[in-house]
Each structure stands twice: as structure tokens, then as C-alpha cells.
Design a protein around this motif. Structure first.
Motif, PDB file in Angstrom:
ATOM      1  N   ASP A  12       0.870  -1.178   0.000  1.00  0.00           N
ATOM      2  CA  ASP A  12       0.000   0.000   0.000  1.00  0.00           C
ATOM      3  C   ASP A  12       0.900   1.219   0.000  1.00  0.00           C
ATOM      4  O   ASP A  12       1.689   1.398   0.934  1.00  0.00           O
ATOM      5  N   PRO A  14       2.646   4.656  -2.798  1.00  0.00           N
ATOM      6  CA  PRO A  14       2.787   5.197  -4.150  1.00  0.00           C
ATOM      7  C   PRO A  14       3.515   4.205  -5.063  1.00  0.00           C
ATOM      8  O   PRO A  14       4.257   3.337  -4.595  1.00  0.00           O
ATOM      9  N   GLU A  24      -1.747   6.511  -4.750  1.00  0.00           N
ATOM     10  CA  GLU A  24      -2.344   5.471  -3.920  1.00  0.00           C
ATOM     11  C   GLU A  24      -2.478   4.175  -4.719  1.00  0.00           C
ATOM     12  O   GLU A  24      -3.298   4.069  -5.625  1.00  0.00           O
ATOM     13  N   HIS A  26      -2.690  -0.131  -4.190  1.00  0.00           N
ATOM     14  CA  HIS A  26      -2.932  -1.232  -3.261  1.00  0.00           C
ATOM     15  C   HIS A  26      -2.798  -2.534  -4.048  1.00  0.00           C
ATOM     16  O   HIS A  26      -3.583  -2.779  -4.967  1.00  0.00           O
TER      17      HIS A  26
END
Length: 103
Positions: A12, A14, A24, A26
Motif C-alpha cells: 500500500d 505510491p 495510492e 494497493h
């Protein structure tokens, strides 16, 4: 019976997607049974403000992209879904193809 041992990773933070910085991202690995063995895969999402990533466009849908983490890990993924929320934020749904950038 042979016991198989492996680690699954999660990221999680950059990352760059096709050379574009996404604030962001993930990502997570998963494992599935395939006959006698285990097959690992990975997937996730990437989000960025449209104003920060003018090169992102609907042309990325169903395309192959490179995902590169700040620590240097890289992998190839397919963009299997894209959403532009409120005309301001891109969200990409990614499905890994090959080794995970977290490996």
C-alpha cells in the motif's frame, strides 16, 4: 504429502504505472490450488487525480501496463477496469500477469 510453504505479500503506497506516478496503489498476492500445486497471482488498484496524470486515458482499459514500486520491484499487469470518479480521480483495477512486483 509434501508440504508447500510460501509467503504472500501486500503493498500500500505510491507507485508508477506505465511511468505515471500514482499516489495510492494497493496490491496483494493470492494463491489458488491448481490440481496438485499452488499457483500464486497478484492484483490490486491504483488511484490518481486526473489533474496529476493527464496521460491516463480510457485507452489504458484492457491494456498491459508496467507497475513499478519505489523499492525497485516491477511487474506487468492488465487494466481490466477503469473508473473516472466525479471527473477528477482515475481508479484502475489491475490483474497481475507474471511475477509480482512485491516478490
Amino acid at each position: 504429502m509434501t508440504q508447500i510453504s510460501f509467503d504472500l505479500h501486500r503493498y500500500d503506497g505510491p507507485a508508477t504505472v506505465n511511468g505515471v506516478q500514482f499516489a495510492e496503489v494497493h496490491l496483494y498476492e493470492h494463491a489458488d490450488s491448481d490440481g496438485d500445486g499452488i499457483v500464486k497471482g497478484w492484483e490490486g488498484t491504483a488511484e490518481v487525480a486526473r489533474s496529476e496524470a493527464p496521460s491516463v486515458s480510457p485507452d489504458w482499459a484492457l491494456a498491459s501496463v508496467e507497475v513499478r514500486l519505489p523499492e525497485g520491484g516491477a511487474g506487468t499487469a492488465y487494466v481490466h477496469g477503469m473508473t473516472l470518479t466525479d471527473g477528477r480521480y482515475w481508479k484502475l483495477d489491475l490483474s497481475g500477469a507474471g511475477p509480482s512486483p512485491m516478490a
